[in-house]
Scaffold this motif. Structure first.
Motif, mmCIF file in Angstrom:
data_model
loop_
_atom_site.group_PDB
_atom_site.id
_atom_site.type_symbol
_atom_site.label_atom_id
_atom_site.label_comp_id
_atom_site.label_asym_id
_atom_site.label_seq_id
_atom_site.Cartn_x
_atom_site.Cartn_y
_atom_site.Cartn_z
ATOM 1 N N SER A 88 66.629 -42.358 82.649
ATOM 2 C CA SER A 88 67.422 -41.358 83.361
ATOM 3 C C SER A 88 66.757 -41.006 84.690
ATOM 4 O O SER A 88 65.573 -41.280 84.910
ATOM 5 C CB SER A 88 67.581 -40.099 82.510
ATOM 6 O OG SER A 88 68.272 -40.379 81.308
ATOM 7 N N THR A 89 67.546 -40.387 85.575
ATOM 8 C CA THR A 89 67.040 -39.979 86.883
ATOM 9 C C THR A 89 67.469 -38.551 87.165
ATOM 10 O O THR A 89 68.637 -38.207 86.979
ATOM 11 C CB THR A 89 67.576 -40.891 88.004
ATOM 12 O OG1 THR A 89 67.231 -42.245 87.714
ATOM 13 C CG2 THR A 89 66.975 -40.503 89.349
ATOM 14 N N VAL A 90 66.531 -37.722 87.611
ATOM 15 C CA VAL A 90 66.830 -36.349 88.020
ATOM 16 C C VAL A 90 66.778 -36.289 89.542
ATOM 17 O O VAL A 90 65.741 -36.575 90.144
ATOM 18 C CB VAL A 90 65.828 -35.344 87.415
ATOM 19 C CG1 VAL A 90 66.120 -33.935 87.932
ATOM 20 C CG2 VAL A 90 65.896 -35.379 85.898
ATOM 21 N N TRP A 91 67.917 -35.935 90.138
ATOM 22 C CA TRP A 91 67.990 -35.732 91.591
ATOM 23 C C TRP A 91 67.883 -34.231 91.829
ATOM 24 O O TRP A 91 68.797 -33.478 91.505
ATOM 25 C CB TRP A 91 69.298 -36.283 92.146
ATOM 26 C CG TRP A 91 69.348 -37.785 92.141
ATOM 27 C CD1 TRP A 91 69.451 -38.591 91.055
ATOM 28 C CD2 TRP A 91 69.290 -38.642 93.277
ATOM 29 N NE1 TRP A 91 69.460 -39.907 91.428
ATOM 30 C CE2 TRP A 91 69.370 -39.973 92.798
ATOM 31 C CE3 TRP A 91 69.194 -38.434 94.650
ATOM 32 C CZ2 TRP A 91 69.344 -41.071 93.643
ATOM 33 C CZ3 TRP A 91 69.176 -39.529 95.495
ATOM 34 C CH2 TRP A 91 69.244 -40.833 95.001
ATOM 35 N N ARG B 78 62.700 -40.652 85.896
ATOM 36 C CA ARG B 78 62.454 -40.737 87.331
ATOM 37 C C ARG B 78 62.923 -39.448 87.999
ATOM 38 O O ARG B 78 63.949 -38.875 87.628
ATOM 39 C CB ARG B 78 63.219 -41.938 87.883
ATOM 40 C CG ARG B 78 63.178 -42.112 89.388
ATOM 41 C CD ARG B 78 64.014 -43.319 89.767
ATOM 42 N NE ARG B 78 64.172 -43.463 91.203
ATOM 43 C CZ ARG B 78 65.328 -43.747 91.794
ATOM 44 N NH1 ARG B 78 66.415 -43.907 91.063
ATOM 45 N NH2 ARG B 78 65.395 -43.884 93.102
ATOM 46 N N HIS B 79 62.170 -38.996 89.004
ATOM 47 C CA HIS B 79 62.509 -37.774 89.716
ATOM 48 C C HIS B 79 62.663 -38.091 91.196
ATOM 49 O O HIS B 79 61.731 -38.594 91.835
ATOM 50 C CB HIS B 79 61.419 -36.714 89.520
ATOM 51 C CG HIS B 79 61.702 -35.427 90.230
ATOM 52 N ND1 HIS B 79 60.816 -34.833 91.091
ATOM 53 C CD2 HIS B 79 62.796 -34.630 90.211
ATOM 54 C CE1 HIS B 79 61.340 -33.724 91.573
ATOM 55 N NE2 HIS B 79 62.534 -33.579 91.056
ATOM 56 N N PRO C 279 70.908 -43.249 79.294
ATOM 57 C CA PRO C 279 70.414 -42.979 80.645
ATOM 58 C C PRO C 279 71.439 -42.195 81.468
ATOM 59 O O PRO C 279 72.622 -42.522 81.474
ATOM 60 C CB PRO C 279 70.178 -44.376 81.218
ATOM 61 C CG PRO C 279 69.931 -45.233 80.021
ATOM 62 C CD PRO C 279 70.822 -44.679 78.949
ATOM 63 N N THR C 280 70.965 -41.159 82.135
ATOM 64 C CA THR C 280 71.845 -40.206 82.802
ATOM 65 C C THR C 280 71.314 -39.881 84.190
ATOM 66 O O THR C 280 70.103 -39.898 84.422
ATOM 67 C CB THR C 280 71.935 -38.904 81.970
ATOM 68 O OG1 THR C 280 72.352 -39.226 80.644
ATOM 69 C CG2 THR C 280 72.919 -37.922 82.579
ATOM 70 N N ILE C 281 72.224 -39.580 85.113
ATOM 71 C CA ILE C 281 71.858 -39.056 86.431
ATOM 72 C C ILE C 281 72.093 -37.553 86.401
ATOM 73 O O ILE C 281 73.187 -37.096 86.068
ATOM 74 C CB ILE C 281 72.695 -39.709 87.545
ATOM 75 C CG1 ILE C 281 72.430 -41.219 87.595
ATOM 76 C CG2 ILE C 281 72.385 -39.076 88.890
ATOM 77 C CD1 ILE C 281 73.320 -41.957 88.581
#
Length: 357
Positions: free
Chosen positions: A324-327, A341-342, A301-303
């Motif tokens: 993971s989450t994309v900002w 997740r976005h 899992p990555t940001i």
């Protein structure tokens, strides 16, 4: 190099000396020569005093370690004492590039900076003016000592639940759990508690052996920053991405977690950038869009912090692990993965734009 020009007083005295000398010549009156010599003597004496004086050339800038983007500040500066009572005009890489002439009531003064942008800005050189003691001449000198104003990105406080939720927190809790306590064995020493005696190693060695416990490694959170110029529409959008990145790093560090960063371009952030808040903001102030791509991978899992997404980043998004989450600074659909997740950054007011299916 010093540039000289006469003051109004100096011009008046020079004209008076010349006029009196001409009058003495035409009228053959020697009495006119006395005031002519006195007036001319003041002009010459002022010039000599400026030529023989050594005012010094050191300019000392004292900016803060890291200034805050968009916040007005005063940068202290000290000029040589000889310029007290004169004037000064700094030149910088800030806006405006050249300032107006300001009066120097004392050698120590300050430069007022309005709403600085993120980056590293040059302070100096400085042009300083001073009069001779008789007030007949004005000397302008360029003082080449320069300073550096580091302006870090504006940081938005983020709750840990918004940053570490949805799989990131679970991943960090598993890091290093292959052996949370590295049990090393050493000889027994008087005073060691009985509960730490390693009976199997004691039987093997024939002497009492105890466990030497080591604390587990600090969990790390992986953050990927798209630093390639191709991933951003313009410099303003890249600056917004750096603000999001710095805010995320500080939110992770506030939970006692280490930050591991990977860039899609040539590395600009060293490990020393994450030792404390000031070091991070200093490193972020120096970040620039990169031109050369470096292929990176994301494990677990990555940001991810992105704009419209450079080609290497889009390939990475296709392989992001669940959780993971994309900002994203923009609403470009190319940076939205189906299984992650976005979060839309929204100029420091983030909201969940999409949850994983």
């Amino acid at each position: 190099m010093m540039r000289l020009r006469p003051t109004v007083r100096g011009l008046a005295l020079a004209c008076a000396a010349a006029g009196l000398a001409i009058a003495a010549y035409w009228t053959l009156q020697a009495a006119f020569l006395v005031p002519a010599v006195l007036a001319g003597g003041v002009v010459v004496a002022g010039l000599v005093l400026l030529a023989v004086s050594r005012p010094g050339r050191d300019v000392v800038w004292s900016p803060p370690a890291v200034a805050v983007e968009g916040v007005d500040l005063d940068v202290p500066v000290r000029l040589p004492e000889a310029y007290a009572g004169g004037w000064w005009r700094p030149q910088t890489s800030l806006d405006p590039i050249t300032f107006t002439w300001d009066r120097l009531d004392a050698a120590a003064t300050h430069l007022r900076v309005f709403s600085p942008h993120r980056g590293v800005h040059r302070l100096g050189p400085v042009r300083a003016r001073r009069r001779d003691p008789l007030g007949a001449w004005l000397a302008t000198t360029r003082l080449d000592d320069v300073g550096e104003l580091v302006v870090g990105p504006r940081v938005t406080p983020l709750p840990a639940s918004a940053v570490l939720g949805h799989g990131i927190d679970a991943a960090t809790s598993r890091i290093g759990q292959g052996d949370l306590v590295d049990q090393l064995v050493r000889d027994y020493r008087p005073g060691d508690p009985v509960r730490r005696i390693h009976w199997r190693q004691t039987a093997r060695h024939g002497d009492l052996m105890v466990r030497q416990e080591q604390p587990p490694a600090t969990p790390r959170v992986l953050i990927v920053l798209d630093t390639l110029a191709a991933g951003w529409r313009d410099e303003d959008e890249f600056d917004e991405g750096v603000r999001a990145f710095a805010s995320l790093c500080l939110a992770v560090a506030s939970q006692g977690l280490d930050v591991e960063v990977r860039e899609t371009g040539a590395a600009q952030l060293g490990e020393q950038a994450f030792t404390n808040r000031t070091a991070l903001l200093d490193a972020c102030a120096r970040l620039e869009p990169a031109r050369m791509a470096v292929e990176r991978t994301a494990d677990g899992p990555t940001i991810v912090v992105a704009g419209m997404g450079s080609p290497p980043l889009r390939r990475m998004l296709e392989e992001l692990a669940p959780g993971s989450t994309v900002w994203s600074v923009t609403d470009d659909e190319r940076t939205v993965g189906r299984t992650v997740r976005h979060v839309r950054w929204n100029a420091g007011h983030p909201y969940d734009a999409r949850r994983p299916a």
